[in-house]
Design an enzyme around this catalytic site. Structure first.
Site, mmCIF file in Angstrom:
data_model
loop_
_atom_site.group_PDB
_atom_site.id
_atom_site.type_symbol
_atom_site.label_atom_id
_atom_site.label_comp_id
_atom_site.label_asym_id
_atom_site.label_seq_id
_atom_site.Cartn_x
_atom_site.Cartn_y
_atom_site.Cartn_z
ATOM 1 N N ALA A 181 0.862 -1.181 0.000
ATOM 2 C CA ALA A 181 0.000 0.000 0.000
ATOM 3 C C ALA A 181 0.903 1.237 0.000
ATOM 4 C CB ALA A 181 -0.890 -0.012 1.224
ATOM 5 N N GLY A 235 0.585 -4.965 0.816
ATOM 6 C CA GLY A 235 -0.635 -5.011 0.013
ATOM 7 C C GLY A 235 -0.418 -5.641 -1.358
ATOM 8 N N GLU A 278 4.737 -5.101 6.949
ATOM 9 C CA GLU A 278 3.995 -4.060 7.678
ATOM 10 C C GLU A 278 4.531 -3.858 9.092
ATOM 11 O OE1 GLU A 278 2.657 -6.439 5.813
ATOM 12 O OE2 GLU A 278 1.055 -5.599 4.579
HETATM 13 N N1 CAA Z 1 4.518 3.218 -0.858
HETATM 14 C C1 CAA Z 1 4.887 4.369 -1.439
HETATM 15 N N2 CAA Z 1 6.017 4.496 -2.170
HETATM 16 C C2 CAA Z 1 6.790 3.406 -2.312
HETATM 17 C C3 CAA Z 1 6.470 2.170 -1.733
HETATM 18 C C4 CAA Z 1 5.252 2.093 -0.980
HETATM 19 N N3 CAA Z 1 4.824 0.954 -0.422
HETATM 20 N N4 CAA Z 1 7.442 1.277 -2.044
HETATM 21 C C5 CAA Z 1 8.346 1.942 -2.787
HETATM 22 N N5 CAA Z 1 7.959 3.223 -2.961
HETATM 23 C C6 CAA Z 1 8.646 4.277 -3.705
HETATM 24 C C7 CAA Z 1 9.846 4.796 -2.921
HETATM 25 O O1 CAA Z 1 9.446 5.748 -1.956
HETATM 26 C C8 CAA Z 1 10.680 5.376 -4.041
HETATM 27 O O2 CAA Z 1 10.146 6.626 -4.391
HETATM 28 P P1 CAA Z 1 11.105 7.940 -4.414
HETATM 29 O O3 CAA Z 1 12.072 7.631 -5.516
HETATM 30 O O4 CAA Z 1 10.155 9.049 -4.730
HETATM 31 O O5 CAA Z 1 11.738 8.025 -3.073
HETATM 32 C C9 CAA Z 1 10.410 4.418 -5.212
HETATM 33 O O6 CAA Z 1 9.188 3.746 -4.898
HETATM 34 C C10 CAA Z 1 11.483 3.399 -5.399
HETATM 35 O O7 CAA Z 1 11.657 2.724 -4.164
HETATM 36 P P2 CAA Z 1 13.116 2.493 -3.500
HETATM 37 O O8 CAA Z 1 14.030 3.603 -3.854
HETATM 38 O O9 CAA Z 1 12.886 2.237 -2.043
HETATM 39 O O10 CAA Z 1 13.549 1.170 -4.271
HETATM 40 P P3 CAA Z 1 14.533 0.020 -3.755
HETATM 41 O O11 CAA Z 1 14.743 -0.876 -4.934
HETATM 42 O O12 CAA Z 1 15.715 0.604 -3.053
HETATM 43 O O13 CAA Z 1 13.689 -0.782 -2.632
HETATM 44 C C11 CAA Z 1 11.734 -1.901 -1.746
HETATM 45 C C12 CAA Z 1 12.551 -1.511 -3.010
HETATM 46 C C13 CAA Z 1 12.532 -2.884 -0.892
HETATM 47 C C14 CAA Z 1 10.459 -2.547 -2.242
HETATM 48 C C15 CAA Z 1 11.440 -0.621 -0.911
HETATM 49 O O14 CAA Z 1 10.904 0.366 -1.771
HETATM 50 C C16 CAA Z 1 10.455 -0.847 0.197
HETATM 51 O O15 CAA Z 1 10.798 -1.375 1.226
HETATM 52 N N6 CAA Z 1 9.181 -0.415 -0.015
HETATM 53 C C17 CAA Z 1 8.143 -0.492 1.017
HETATM 54 C C18 CAA Z 1 7.645 -1.890 1.194
HETATM 55 C C19 CAA Z 1 6.588 -1.952 2.278
HETATM 56 O O16 CAA Z 1 6.854 -1.654 3.442
HETATM 57 N N7 CAA Z 1 5.361 -2.355 1.923
HETATM 58 C C20 CAA Z 1 4.255 -2.465 2.863
HETATM 59 C C21 CAA Z 1 3.407 -1.234 2.832
HETATM 60 S S1 CAA Z 1 2.138 -1.267 4.102
HETATM 61 C C22 CAA Z 1 0.880 -2.198 3.462
HETATM 62 O O17 CAA Z 1 0.969 -2.716 2.373
HETATM 63 C C23 CAA Z 1 -0.336 -2.329 4.334
HETATM 64 C C24 CAA Z 1 -1.319 -3.356 3.892
HETATM 65 O O18 CAA Z 1 -1.320 -4.453 4.382
HETATM 66 C C25 CAA Z 1 -2.335 -3.039 2.924
#
Ligand code: CAA
Length: 257
Positions: free
Chosen positions: A65, A108, A131
């Site tokens: 998400a 998500g 999460e």
């Molecule tokens: N939400 C918003 N933006 C996100 C995102 C997310 N879940 N995941 C990645 N992005 C964005 C980053 O902020 C970044 O944007 P900017 O360039 O503007 O900063 C862009 O996507 C590229 O991401 P990274 O630079 O972080 O890429 P990476 O290759 O270094 O890492 C990753 C990849 C490991 C997936 C890392 O992006 C990450 O950890 N993302 C979050 C994952 C996460 O925590 N997901 C759970 C969300 S909560 C949820 O989903 C609740 C539910 O149950 C419904």
């Protein structure tokens, strides 16, 4: 309809939905959830569609998400709006769906893949429920569907540590049905979808409903429900054509009614 966050197309009898927020690794926001609902509803109503494929990019199916959208929300915002209660289009759809997953399927994103009826993964796919690292818990089925899919031990490991698992581990523990080389992902997913879409649609929709119920009903109830559905399909053209074709040693031509 034109979409801001999705690329939607029809290939034969298969509806294809590609998540398209590349700058955010296809993170799911409210617009994307609304558009996913609209795309699924359109395919659901289209008699020409027998199966739906949901996919992302080579780098990310969906990285969860959208954290930027979620960060400012309060409990009362979420509670009042029943936030994410309808972010479950694949699970609600009566037509079967396949998640074709490459790259990150996290939070998500992993939950969206699990809402689909089967997951075909590229060898670069990575699944996880991170999460807990954000101070929250999964909210789109990650504790429930994951536990049913892979069992308590693995689900606890993923949900409590937030670690990712690779495609091989996901296949070993039963989360995904097949792992294929990245370059073959869409071909394999489309072939599976075309196969499903070539069957009698009432039989396919019934089969999906029955397997879904296996997670919800006690065995005796599930078996009774299955037998009733089995009986009912003898009222369809699909049953007559399928069995007649077998007896005449030819391929069935289902008219999907
Ligand atoms: N939400 C918003 N933006 C996100 C995102 C997310 N879940 N995941 C990645 N992005 C964005 C980053 O902020 C970044 O944007 P900017 O360039 O503007 O900063 C862009 O996507 C590229 O991401 P990274 O630079 O972080 O890429 P990476 O290759 O270094 O890492 C990753 C990849 C490991 C997936 C890392 O992006 C990450 O950890 N993302 C979050 C994952 C996460 O925590 N997901 C759970 C969300 S909560 C949820 O989903 C609740 C539910 O149950 C419904």
């Amino acid at each position: 309809m034109t979409y801001e966050t999705l690329i939607v197309e029809t290939v034969g009898r298969v509806g294809v939905i590609r998540l398209n927020r590349p700058k955010a690794l296809n993170a799911l926001n409210s617009t994307l959830a609304d558009e996913l609902r609209a795309a699924f509803a359109a395919f659901e109503q289209d008699d020409g569609i027998g199966c739906i494929v949901v996919t992302g990019s080579e780098k990310a199916f969906a990285a969860g998400a959208d954290i930027k959208e979620m960060a400012p929300r309060s409990f009362i915002d979420n509670f009042s709006a029943n936030y994410m209660a309808n972010w479950d289009s694949p699970a609600r759809s009566r037509k079967p769906s396949i998640a074709a997953v490459a790259g990150f399927a996290l939070g998500g994103g992993c939950e969206l893949a699990m809402q689909c009826d089967l997951i075909i993964a590229a060898d670069n796919a990575r699944f996880g429920q991170p999460e807990i690292t954000l101070g929250i818990v999964p909210g789109l089925g990650g504790t429930q569907r994951m536990t049913r899919a892979v069992g308590k031990a693995k689900a606890m490991d993923l949900v409590l540590t937030g670690r990712m698992m690779d495609a091989a581990e996901a296949e070993r523990c039963g989360l995904v049905s097949r792992v294929v080389p990245l370059a073959e992902l869409m071909d394999v997913a489309m072939t599976a979808a075309e196969t499903i879409a070539s069957m009698s649609l009432p039989a396919v929709m019934t089969a999906k409903e029955l397997v879904q119920r296996a997670h919800e009903l006690p065995l005796a109830e599930g078996l009774r429900f299955e037998r009733r559905a089995f009986h009912a399909l003898f009222g369809t053209d699909g049953q007559r054509e399928g069995m007649q074709a077998f007896l005449e040693k030819r391929k069935p031509q289902f008219n999907r009614a």
